[in-house]
Design an enzyme around this catalytic site. Structure first.
Site, PDB file in Angstrom:
ATOM      1  N   GLU A 160     -20.340 -81.475 104.580  1.00 47.67           N
ATOM      2  CA  GLU A 160     -21.121 -82.708 104.257  1.00 47.67           C
ATOM      3  C   GLU A 160     -20.382 -84.085 104.426  1.00 47.67           C
ATOM      4  OE1 GLU A 160     -22.368 -81.704 100.267  1.00 47.67           O
ATOM      5  OE2 GLU A 160     -23.927 -80.430 100.870  1.00 47.67           O
ATOM      6  N   GLU A 190     -26.060 -73.619 102.952  1.00 43.55           N
ATOM      7  CA  GLU A 190     -25.931 -73.768 101.584  1.00 43.55           C
ATOM      8  C   GLU A 190     -27.386 -73.917 101.009  1.00 43.55           C
ATOM      9  OE1 GLU A 190     -23.650 -76.571  99.487  1.00 43.55           O
ATOM     10  OE2 GLU A 190     -21.932 -76.350 100.815  1.00 43.55           O
TER      11      GLU A 190
HETATM   12  C1  BG6 Z   1     -23.236 -78.888  97.990  1.00 43.76           C
HETATM   13  C2  BG6 Z   1     -21.612 -78.848  98.183  1.00 43.76           C
HETATM   14  O1  BG6 Z   1     -23.657 -80.199  98.515  1.00 43.76           O
HETATM   15  O2  BG6 Z   1     -23.717 -78.701  96.828  1.00 43.76           O
HETATM   16  C3  BG6 Z   1     -20.992 -77.854  97.297  1.00 43.76           C
HETATM   17  O3  BG6 Z   1     -21.208 -78.615  99.344  1.00 43.76           O
HETATM   18  C4  BG6 Z   1     -21.714 -77.897  95.957  1.00 43.76           C
HETATM   19  O4  BG6 Z   1     -19.538 -77.888  97.002  1.00 43.76           O
HETATM   20  C5  BG6 Z   1     -23.113 -77.567  95.955  1.00 43.76           C
HETATM   21  O5  BG6 Z   1     -21.279 -76.715  94.895  1.00 43.76           O
HETATM   22  C6  BG6 Z   1     -24.041 -77.369  94.809  1.00 43.76           C
HETATM   23  O6  BG6 Z   1     -23.911 -78.512  93.861  1.00 43.76           O
HETATM   24  P1  BG6 Z   1     -23.170 -78.426  92.379  1.00 43.76           P
HETATM   25  O7  BG6 Z   1     -23.253 -79.755  91.923  1.00 43.76           O
HETATM   26  O8  BG6 Z   1     -24.583 -77.685  91.611  1.00 43.76           O
HETATM   27  O9  BG6 Z   1     -22.232 -77.560  92.531  1.00 43.76           O
END
Ligand code: BG6
Length: 490
Positions: free
Chosen positions: A191, A386
């Site tokens: 990101e 993701e």
């Molecule tokens: C993504 C990141 O944007 O979101 C991760 O690359 C992150 O590192 C994931 O963990 C989920 O977000 P969060 O804040 O719920 O951990």
């Protein structure tokens, strides 16, 4: 009835990042990273991400004086550093074809500017990759996922400094050379666009260290350095590992116009451009005109070195990877409209969508829309690296975890993903769910915001046995992978 399944060879799997899962923050010669100094947010306010993640020089000073892990949760993560064999075995039991993980830069070059790499750190990832390959799991490696060594912040002002490009080049050369026979799929920066939302974890930037310089100027200069470093790393990767594929990684933030009022449609378009500008740069190898206009209008002047434009142009990415969790709405006037939280952003609440425990709006159709938009724009293979549901899980008295809500989330997202592939003609290499094993949240630093198919017994303060327990979704995902998606329609 027609049988629906994913394309042959579709890469199903899961994703983690070193800073959120490994722990062992001071073991094996590892140096301290920016994430090791990120404090727990005891009073989580998901609607005020900026405040929650504001980091000052004083905070770093305090962090460096203590070995405490309970208030610095990324120091303990999920103890993957010690449990990796068990964890990868469980990934294999689910049938993973791919495992996305990051290499902690500070495990390889503890200070970032060292002349020699740390052999123990290199050996650790050799072991991890060997373990994956033993089960036929393809590693997909992120070179940098919120893990710059803290020394680069303290002595160079993070990615604002041009010198850091050179340090990253050495790091990229070292890991590509070492793992050339083990890793074919690479991502340079997780990101890259998050520099704008959390410049500390992404770029090692702390605002109070830049008196007299506009903050936006600092952020975009640091981002320019990452764009150049990413192109150099792509070049290195292609030279050292013939046939390797290098992707960019974008936070896919999807905005809908709140109404069909042209002003709202325009606002949504502008917001979407605010996320596309980064992948446009990495795919087309140059800054898009609308980003240059933004620089001009905001008085941002990017200092370039000769050769920057050429390397960016000559080494664009081979595929586009992205994270997708939620969508939100844009409106020209936000007065009287409800706000919804999102992935390090807030937006206007969409009245048609439900929300997660952390207020992120769940929108499976938005995934299809995002895939179509990205594919139409770039005509390049996509990789969803993701996606997932952060939720509170409960271990029942009999020791099981019934996470039906997570299964429901994946079920609709997977069907939507298949619609994009099958009906809209999108080419998608694979899918790695975020936090396939529970890990520390990036935005809130909570352990209780769980994404995994595998439960890790550890609370928000790092207390627990770190025992692994497969959740109900573990068995469900195994069936999905085994049938290449057919199970979704049973
Ligand atoms: C993504 C990141 O944007 O979101 C991760 O690359 C992150 O590192 C994931 O963990 C989920 O977000 P969060 O804040 O719920 O951990």
């Amino acid at each position: 009835m027609v049988t629906r399944r994913f394309p042959e060879g579709f890469l199903w799997g899961g994703a983690t990042a070193a800073n959120q899962v490994e722990g062992g923050w001071k073991e094996g010669g590892k140096g301290i990273s920016v994430s090791d100094c990120a404090h727990h947010n005891l009073d989580v306010d998901v609607q005020n991400f900026k405040k929650q993640n504001a980091i000052t020089s004083k905070d770093i000073e305090t962090a460096l004086k203590t070995d405490d892990e309970s208030l610095y949760p990324k120091r303990h993560g999920s103890h993957f550093y010690h449990h990796y064999k068990e964890d990868i075995k469980m990934f294999a039991q689910m049938g993973f074809k791919v495992y996305r993980l990051s290499i902690a830069w500070s495990r390889i070059f503890p200070n970032g500017d060292d002349t020699q790499p740390n052999e123990e750190g290199l050996k650790f990832y050799d072991n991890v990759f060997d373990e994956c390959l033993k089960y036929g799991i393809e590693p997909l490696v992120t070179m940098s996922h919120y893990e710059p060594p803290i020394n680069l912040t303290l002595n160079y002002n993070g990615w604002y400094s041009r010198e850091v490009v050179g340090f990253f080049e050495t790091y990229a050369k070292t890991i590509c050379t070492r793992y050339k026979d083990k890793v074919k799929y690479w991502l340079t920066f997780n990101e890259i666009d998050s520099m704008i939302r959390h410049p500390y974890t992404t770029g090692g930037l702390i605002e109070d260290r830049f008196p007299g310089i506009e903050w936006e100027q600092v952020i975009f200069q640091a981002m320019h350095h990452q764009f150049v470093a990413s192109a150099i790393a792509t070049k290195i990767c292609h030279e050292i590992i013939p046939g390797s594929m290098v992707g960019c990684m974008l936070t896919k933030l999807t905005y809908y116009p709140y109404t069909c009022k042209p002003e709202d449609v325009l606002k949504a378009q502008q917001d979407m451009r605010g996320t596309y500008c980064y992948s446009d740069t990495q795919v087309f190898g140059e800054y898009p005109s609308y980003l240059l206009s933004r620089f001009k209008n905001h008085g941002v002047i990017i200092k370039k070195e000769s050769g920057d434009d050429k390397v960016m142009k000559d080494y664009p990415v081979d595929f586009v990877s992205f994270s997708y969790y939620m969508s939100s709405c844009s409106a020209s006037s936000t007065e009287d409209l409800d706000v919804a939280a999102g992935n390090t952003i807030t937006g206007i609440k969409n009245p048609y969508l439900p929300s997660s425990d952390w207020g992120w709006q769940i929108d499976p159709i938005g995934l299809r829309i995002s895939m179509v938009d990205l594919y139409d724009r770039y005509r390049m293979p996509l990789f969803i690296v993701e996606n997932g549901l952060g939720a509170k899980d409960e271990v029942k008295e009999d020791g099981t975890i019934d996470d039906e809500y997570r299964i429901n989330y994946f079920d609709v997202h997977f069907k939507s993903m298949l619609d994009a592939i099958e009906y809209d003609g999108v080419e998608c290499l694979g899918y790695t769910s975020w936090g396939c094993i529970d890990l520390v949240s990036e935005s809130t630093k909570q352990m209780s915001k769980r994404y995994g198919f595998i439960y890790v017994d550890c609370d928000d303060y790092g207390k627990g046995t770190y025992t692994r327990i497969p959740k109900k979704s573990f068995y469900w995902y195994k069936n999905v992978i085994e049938s290449n998606g057919e199970y979704l329609f049973k």
